[in-house]
Design an enzyme around this catalytic site. Structure first.
Site, PDB file in Angstrom:
ATOM      1  N   HIS A 141      14.239 -65.402  59.869  1.00 27.67           N
ATOM      2  CA  HIS A 141      13.452 -65.057  61.054  1.00 27.67           C
ATOM      3  C   HIS A 141      12.191 -64.284  60.657  1.00 27.67           C
ATOM      4  O   HIS A 141      11.084 -64.604  61.116  1.00 27.67           O
ATOM      5  CB  HIS A 141      14.330 -64.208  61.996  1.00 27.67           C
ATOM      6  CG  HIS A 141      13.667 -63.797  63.270  1.00 27.67           C
ATOM      7  ND1 HIS A 141      14.077 -64.257  64.505  1.00 27.67           N
ATOM      8  CD2 HIS A 141      12.639 -62.956  63.526  1.00 27.67           C
ATOM      9  CE1 HIS A 141      13.325 -63.723  65.452  1.00 27.67           C
ATOM     10  NE2 HIS A 141      12.449 -62.918  64.876  1.00 27.67           N
ATOM     11  N   GLU A 142      12.367 -63.258  59.808  1.00 28.13           N
ATOM     12  CA  GLU A 142      11.213 -62.444  59.418  1.00 28.13           C
ATOM     13  C   GLU A 142      10.243 -63.235  58.542  1.00 28.13           C
ATOM     14  O   GLU A 142       9.021 -63.089  58.664  1.00 28.13           O
ATOM     15  CB  GLU A 142      11.680 -61.172  58.702  1.00 28.13           C
ATOM     16  CG  GLU A 142      12.600 -60.277  59.518  1.00 28.13           C
ATOM     17  CD  GLU A 142      12.049 -59.903  60.882  1.00 28.13           C
ATOM     18  OE1 GLU A 142      10.826 -59.868  61.061  1.00 28.13           O
ATOM     19  OE2 GLU A 142      12.870 -59.653  61.789  1.00 28.13           O
TER      20      GLU A 142
END
Length: 204
Positions: A141-142
């Site tokens: 996600h990051e």
């Protein structure tokens, strides 16, 4: 350390590839300190620099894991390689993600179950580890943030349609929207509960 506003989908910095960090200096250390402060105030488990309006390739995390990786950390100029994502329908409960830059919303998304992560620590030393489960999801996600993608960009058509409606309903999708952790009401309702990060691992 300073808590910074978190920008919301539609802000250009969220939708373009971030630039590599060139210097490991006091300015970078201050940015990372601010990121940790902001992440903590937002009750998040991860935060990428573009989410506070800074287009650099760095993200922080705060998440217990089974991989022997410190629960709290930062990685600079990372590369994340995940295992193949299943084509099955995501579980609406167990695979629901959220994002501090799409505040208050949550949608299910399939991710790779494992991810290899490499990059540098705050002092410029090489860093590498394997991640699994929700920690691997956090890393993916990051890393997406650093490449100009939000998790809503990866939803299947059923859930993408719901996400587009939610963004439209909120009036987002154009520059200029943000929220201030610790000042504005918590969009994920942490202010109203005693739950900790382990029960809110989708607020990335």
């Amino acid at each position: 350390m300073t808590i910074r506003p978190i920008v919301i989908t539609g802000e250009p910095v969220l939708h373009r590839r971030a630039e590599p960090v060139q210097r490991f200096d006091g300015e970078l250390a201050q940015l990372v300190a601010d990121m940790f402060e902001t992440m903590d105030a937002a009750h998040g488990v991860g935060l990428a620099a573009p989410q506070i309006g800074v287009g650099l390739r760095v993200f922080t995390w705060e998440m217990d894991n089974d991989d022997g990786v410190p629960a709290r950390g930062v990685i600079v100029n990372p590369y994340v390689s995940a295992t193949k994502t299943s084509t099955e329908e995501p579980d609406p409960h167990d695979e629901a993600e959220g994002c501090l830059s799409v505040p208050g919303e949550s949608f299910p998304l399939k991710r790779g179950e494992r991810a290899s992560v490499s990059g540098f620590d705050l002092d410029g030393n090489e860093l590498s580890f394997e991640s699994t489960g929700w920690f691997a999801r956090c890393m993916q996600h990051e890393y997406d943030h650093l490449n100009g993608f939000l998790y809503v960009d990866r939803l299947n058509e059923r859930w993408a349609k719901k996400a587009r409606r939610a963004v439209k309903r909120q009036g987002w999708g154009t520059p200029g929207f943000s929220w201030m952790p610790g000042v504005d009401p918590d969009p994920f309702g942490h202010d109203d509960t005693d739950h900790g990060r382990d029960e809110h691992q989708h607020d990335l």
